[in-house]
Design a protein around this motif. Structure first.
Motif, PDB file in Angstrom:
ATOM      1  N   ASN A 177       1.433  10.061  -2.864  1.00  0.00           N
ATOM      2  CA  ASN A 177       0.480   9.205  -3.579  1.00  0.00           C
ATOM      3  C   ASN A 177       1.121   7.932  -4.120  1.00  0.00           C
ATOM      4  OD1 ASN A 177      -2.116  10.736  -3.620  1.00  0.00           O
ATOM      5  ND2 ASN A 177      -0.846  12.286  -4.602  1.00  0.00           N
ATOM      6  N   MET A 178       2.375   7.711  -3.789  1.00  0.00           N
ATOM      7  CA  MET A 178       3.098   6.555  -4.317  1.00  0.00           C
ATOM      8  C   MET A 178       3.185   5.476  -3.248  1.00  0.00           C
ATOM      9  SD  MET A 178       6.916   6.515  -5.945  1.00  0.00           S
ATOM     10  CE  MET A 178       6.361   7.361  -7.422  1.00  0.00           C
ATOM     11  N   PRO A 179       2.908   4.218  -3.611  1.00  0.00           N
ATOM     12  CA  PRO A 179       3.021   3.139  -2.623  1.00  0.00           C
ATOM     13  C   PRO A 179       4.434   3.066  -2.040  1.00  0.00           C
ATOM     14  CG  PRO A 179       1.950   2.365  -4.642  1.00  0.00           C
ATOM     15  CD  PRO A 179       2.467   3.734  -4.929  1.00  0.00           C
ATOM     16  N   ALA A 180       4.524   2.706  -0.778  1.00  0.00           N
ATOM     17  CA  ALA A 180       5.822   2.651  -0.102  1.00  0.00           C
ATOM     18  C   ALA A 180       6.770   1.680  -0.786  1.00  0.00           C
ATOM     19  CB  ALA A 180       5.629   2.282   1.365  1.00  0.00           C
ATOM     20  N   GLU A 181       6.207   0.639  -1.407  1.00  0.00           N
ATOM     21  CA  GLU A 181       7.046  -0.378  -2.034  1.00  0.00           C
ATOM     22  C   GLU A 181       7.386  -0.052  -3.485  1.00  0.00           C
ATOM     23  OE1 GLU A 181       2.723  -1.504  -2.689  1.00  0.00           O
ATOM     24  OE2 GLU A 181       3.974  -0.705  -1.065  1.00  0.00           O
ATOM     25  N   SER A 182       6.976   1.104  -3.971  1.00  0.00           N
ATOM     26  CA  SER A 182       7.228   1.459  -5.368  1.00  0.00           C
ATOM     27  C   SER A 182       8.723   1.535  -5.648  1.00  0.00           C
ATOM     28  CB  SER A 182       6.586   2.808  -5.698  1.00  0.00           C
ATOM     29  OG  SER A 182       6.983   3.250  -6.982  1.00  0.00           O
ATOM     30  N   GLY A 183       9.119   0.994  -6.780  1.00  0.00           N
ATOM     31  CA  GLY A 183      10.521   1.008  -7.160  1.00  0.00           C
ATOM     32  C   GLY A 183      11.018   2.369  -7.607  1.00  0.00           C
ATOM     33  N   SER A 184      10.122   3.340  -7.719  1.00  0.00           N
ATOM     34  CA  SER A 184      10.517   4.671  -8.180  1.00  0.00           C
ATOM     35  C   SER A 184      10.791   5.644  -7.042  1.00  0.00           C
ATOM     36  CB  SER A 184       9.421   5.268  -9.077  1.00  0.00           C
ATOM     37  OG  SER A 184       9.187   4.457 -10.205  1.00  0.00           O
TER      38      SER A 184
END
Length: 577
Positions: A395-402
């Motif tokens: 559920n996390m965007p591919a570009e997320s820094g996490s």
């Protein structure tokens, strides 16, 4: 620019702290029959046990009813619990005996607001009943709004704004007051000035401007403000606002729609500024007052609960979090906080239950799955942690820094489950996103060393980790250990000694230093370190690496014999005599 609380006024916070009289010592406390209750109250206050403090100080006050310092401590303890009705009568007694007390002044002002007696606020003795220059000035302005004198209120705001330190807060509250009077254009003009600096004062300031723009039928402008303030950040509250704006709905003005709500915002403003700068119990006094004056002020409830958690009053924190209604957009934040308080209260199963329900309620929010995964990993439920991290990553965007950290955390869980190929894949994927992460470099490098695989690459990884975190005992220990495993014993000594300097009571590091000493022939020092390592392992416990039985075997037989028993080649040791 992201929204942050203004933290540039430490002098403001420190002045407020020095003005408080809470925790004062009652000079008459040694009287017979009084000392016990008083000392118990002091002990309870020290532990932030506000319920017990209120009880003990009240008992002391029965025996010494004219003691203003006992009264003051009762008022503070009741307010800290959110019990305004119990605090007001004692605060009134403090006023009656002519005592100067900041907490009593806060409670009395709150009482007048709740009874809508704004004229009495305006007529108060400003010298005797002062709280803080910013609070006192904003109280005057909002009290003028309460008696219907908008023009006089604006004059007070403007006068406060002449002080450079108070100017942002004065203008923020002036904008809120204008909006509460229906002058949304004037309010937006204040927010728009200086390239929108005012709307970056806090999250609530940004939300206030968004509501004002929506009231002006400028939903597109409000959406732009939302994006500028919060970027791609998402949570149920922001998602709800975004959806309503996109649907063309006019948002109501909720931040300070009445004088009472405006004064609640005054106390919350100061609490937000002081949070992290002043003592938690002092900040709590302001946050509790904001929540008392505006029961719908969810941010004040959340801050109160957070402060109680930090003070170690977990049950009170949990109860405060539960006051947030289930249908409120901030319910998710409250439940996340409640789960953390439960975890800190040593109730991990209850915390996991809360987070598990949240995952069902908010299946697309990665933050919830991350929190659940972290909790399960701490409880050594690694399979459950992997499942939670899987959900978060999906559920996390591919570009997320996490993403790099989630891959790292899942890699740890796989490694603990002895699924090394999956663990190594996650660690390497994490490094692709964050090549210089010392945590990942250290964990992967150390794991490779333990598996006697890719030793040169592992050494390079750990050396990079040490260069990034030279003060990390765990990472320096890894470097010493990899040198030991490579047979470079003399080089390992200095690194392991440095690791013990950094983590003197860690059993694993002391055990490792013992092995290194043995390898270079410093046998007596090796035995000393193994004994130290044993002393740091709690009775009946081992952590897998610092195995007490193995350490005892080394003390009895020597490291060579233990290695031989385990099927490993013995070390070549020079006798140190």
């Amino acid at each position: 620019m992201p929204v942050t609380y203004l933290r540039n006024l430490p002098a403001l916070a420190m002045a407020a702290i020095s003005a408080t009289g809470v925790l004062a010592t009652a000079p008459g406390a040694a009287a017979d029959g009084l000392a016990g209750a008083y000392l118990a109250g002091r002990a309870a206050t020290y532990e932030s046990d506000f319920s017990a403090a209120a009880d003990y100080y009240t008992r002391a006050l029965v025996r010494d009813p004219a003691n203003p310092l006992l009264m003051e401590n009762v008022v503070f303890a009741q307010l800290a619990q959110g019990r305004m009705k119990q605090a007001i009568p004692v605060a009134a007694r403090l006023w009656g005996v002519g005592a100067r007390s900041q907490v009593a002044n806060i409670v009395m002002m709150g009482g007048y607001v709740l009874s809508e007696d704004y004229q009495t606020i305006l007529d108060r003795d400003r010298e005797m009943h002062q709280i803080h220059p910013l609070v006192d000035g904003l109280l005057d302005a909002w009290a003028q709004m309460g008696v219907g004198s908008v023009d006089e209120a604006i004059k007070v705001f403007d006068r406060l704004a002449e002080d450079e330190a108070l100017r942002p807060f004065a203008l923020y509250h002036k904008a809120l007051a204008l909006a509460s009077a229906g002058n949304y254009g004037g309010a937006e003009a204040l927010f728009a000035a200086d390239e929108g600096q005012l709307s970056r004062l806090s999250r609530r300031a940004a939300l206030a401007r968004i509501e004002i723009q929506s009231q002006l039928a400028e939903n597109e402008m409000a959406l732009a403000t939302l994006a500028a303030a919060f970027g791609t950040g998402s949570d149920p509250a922001l998602d709800d606002i975004r959806a309503r704006l996109e649907a063309g709905e006019a948002l109501g003005f909720s931040i300070a729609s009445t004088p009472a709500n405006g004064i609640a915002e005054v106390f919350f403003t100061l609490a937000a500024v002081m949070n992290g700068e002043a003592a938690n119990d002092f900040v709590l006094m302001y946050a509790r007052m904001a929540a008392a004056l505006s029961p719908d002020h969810i941010d004040a409830l959340l801050l109160s609960a957070e402060l109680l958690d930090q003070l170690g009053r977990y049950e009170l924190s949990i109860a405060t979090y539960k006051q947030v209604p289930q249908d409120h957009p901030e319910y998710y934040a409250a439940e996340m906080g409640r789960a953390e308080a439960l975890r800190r209260a040593a109730k991990p199963d209850a915390a996991a239950e809360v987070l598990g329900q949240l995952v069902q309620d908010y299946p697309n929010l990665p933050q919830v799955s991350i929190s659940l995964g972290d909790l399960l990993r701490q409880q050594e439920d690694y399979a459950g942690a992997v499942a939670a991290y899987d959900a978060a990553l999906s559920n996390m965007p591919a570009e997320s820094g996490s993403r790099w950290f989630l891959l790292y955390a899942r890699g740890i869980s796989y490694e603990r489950l002895k699924q090394w190929p999956k663990a190594e894949a996650d660690f390497r994927a994490s490094l692709e996103l964050r090549p210089d992460s010392p945590q990942v470099l250290n964990y992967l490098g150390y794991s490779l060393i333990e598996k006697e695989d890719k030793l040169d690459e592992a050494l390079g990884m750990i050396e990079r980790a040490v260069a990034a975190r030279p003060e990390s005992g765990y990472i320096v220990d890894s470097l010493g250990w990899v040198l030991y495993r490579l047979g470079r014993y003399s080089e390992a000594v200095g690194q392991m000694e440095r690791a013990v300097e950094l983590m003197p009571v860690d059993p694993v590091v002391n055990d490792h230093l013992g092995d290194v000493y043995w390898a270079v022939g410093r046998l007596r020092e090796a035995e000393f370190q193994w004994k130290r390592a044993l002393s740091f392992i709690r009775s009946g416990e081992g952590d897998g690496e610092a195995d007490p039985e193995r350490i005892r075997s080394k003390l009895e037989l020597g490291l060579d014999a233990v290695l031989e028993q385990e099927g490993a080649a013995p070390l070549q040791v020079a006798n140190d005599g």
